[in-house]
Design an enzyme around this catalytic site. Structure first.
Site, PDB file in Angstrom:
ATOM      1  N   GLY A   1       2.556   5.163  -5.263  1.00  0.00           N
ATOM      2  CA  GLY A   1       3.383   4.094  -4.735  1.00  0.00           C
ATOM      3  C   GLY A   1       3.033   3.876  -3.275  1.00  0.00           C
ATOM      4  O   GLY A   1       1.984   3.354  -2.956  1.00  0.00           O
ATOM      5  N   LYS A   2       3.922   4.316  -2.379  1.00  0.00           N
ATOM      6  CA  LYS A   2       3.723   4.156  -0.937  1.00  0.00           C
ATOM      7  C   LYS A   2       3.477   2.683  -0.591  1.00  0.00           C
ATOM      8  O   LYS A   2       2.525   2.344   0.099  1.00  0.00           O
ATOM      9  CB  LYS A   2       2.586   5.053  -0.451  1.00  0.00           C
ATOM     10  CG  LYS A   2       2.878   6.531  -0.658  1.00  0.00           C
ATOM     11  CD  LYS A   2       2.059   7.422   0.257  1.00  0.00           C
ATOM     12  CE  LYS A   2       0.758   7.822  -0.361  1.00  0.00           C
ATOM     13  NZ  LYS A   2       0.056   8.841   0.417  1.00  0.00           N
ATOM     14  N   HIS A   3       4.325   1.839  -1.172  1.00  0.00           N
ATOM     15  CA  HIS A   3       4.229   0.417  -0.857  1.00  0.00           C
ATOM     16  C   HIS A   3       5.567  -0.263  -1.153  1.00  0.00           C
ATOM     17  O   HIS A   3       6.455   0.326  -1.785  1.00  0.00           O
ATOM     18  CB  HIS A   3       3.093  -0.246  -1.652  1.00  0.00           C
ATOM     19  CG  HIS A   3       3.253  -0.177  -3.140  1.00  0.00           C
ATOM     20  ND1 HIS A   3       2.403   0.526  -3.955  1.00  0.00           N
ATOM     21  CD2 HIS A   3       4.178  -0.715  -3.967  1.00  0.00           C
ATOM     22  CE1 HIS A   3       2.801   0.417  -5.208  1.00  0.00           C
ATOM     23  NE2 HIS A   3       3.883  -0.326  -5.246  1.00  0.00           N
ATOM     24  N   ALA A   4       5.666  -1.489  -0.684  1.00  0.00           N
ATOM     25  CA  ALA A   4       6.768  -2.386  -1.062  1.00  0.00           C
ATOM     26  C   ALA A   4       6.131  -3.661  -1.588  1.00  0.00           C
ATOM     27  O   ALA A   4       4.954  -3.931  -1.335  1.00  0.00           O
ATOM     28  CB  ALA A   4       7.663  -2.672   0.139  1.00  0.00           C
TER      29      ALA A   4
END
Ligand code: TYD
Length: 140
Positions: A51-54
């Site tokens: 992930g490590k995102h928006a």
């Protein structure tokens, strides 16, 4: 639970019988969007953070159809929550503009992701500082 951050646990209908379990997820019914894309993640080690995102636009529902993982969500305004996905008939709904990390994958984890949009790299925000700037600019 942690509704203030916008993420929400969902429980799906189970229609199992003596032959086994059947879990049904219909777009615009069990989840609040039409499903445009699915992808799934497996084989991630227990030390991996994904992930490590928006996302600017995409909504997601994440379901561990096997095994377990954790999902940490942040709103960029100081609020965060951790959800455990460990049952095939529960999922987490993630609206747009939440930062998300998936981690603590069990060896047998299969994480099914339902998305409201086709993949578009341009709607992913992968820099956390940029994300925090963006969400705070939008509300001031
Ligand atoms: P990434 O977003 O890093 O996966 P995760 O959020 O699960 O950690 O995606 C890895 C790569 O795969 C990246 O180059 C983008 C690409 N990708 C697609 O082309 N289509 C998709 O639907 C997804 C989720 C990723």
């Amino acid at each position: 639970m942690s509704k203030h951050i916008g993420a929400q646990m969902l429980e799906f209908p189970q229609s199992g019988d003596e032959r086994g379990h059947l879990v049904i997820v219909e777009g615009m019914d069990d989840i609040p969007f039409n499903i445009a894309r699915i992808f799934y993640i497996y084989g991630s080690g227990s030390d991996v953070v994904r992930g490590k995102h928006a996302n600017r636009k995409s909504e997601f529902v994440l379901i561990n159809v096997a095994g377990s993982c954790k999902v940490k969500v942040k709103d960029g305004k100081g609020n965060e929550a951790v959800f455990v996905l460990n049952r095939p008939h529960t999922g987490i709904y993630l609206p747009p503009l939440l930062w998300k990390d998936m981690y603590d994958f069990s060896a047998d984890s299969v994480l099914l992701c339902l998305a409201s949009e086709h993949y578009d790299a341009a709607e992913y925000i992968r820099d956390y500082d940029e994300y925090v700037r963006m969400v705070n600019e939008e509300t001031t």
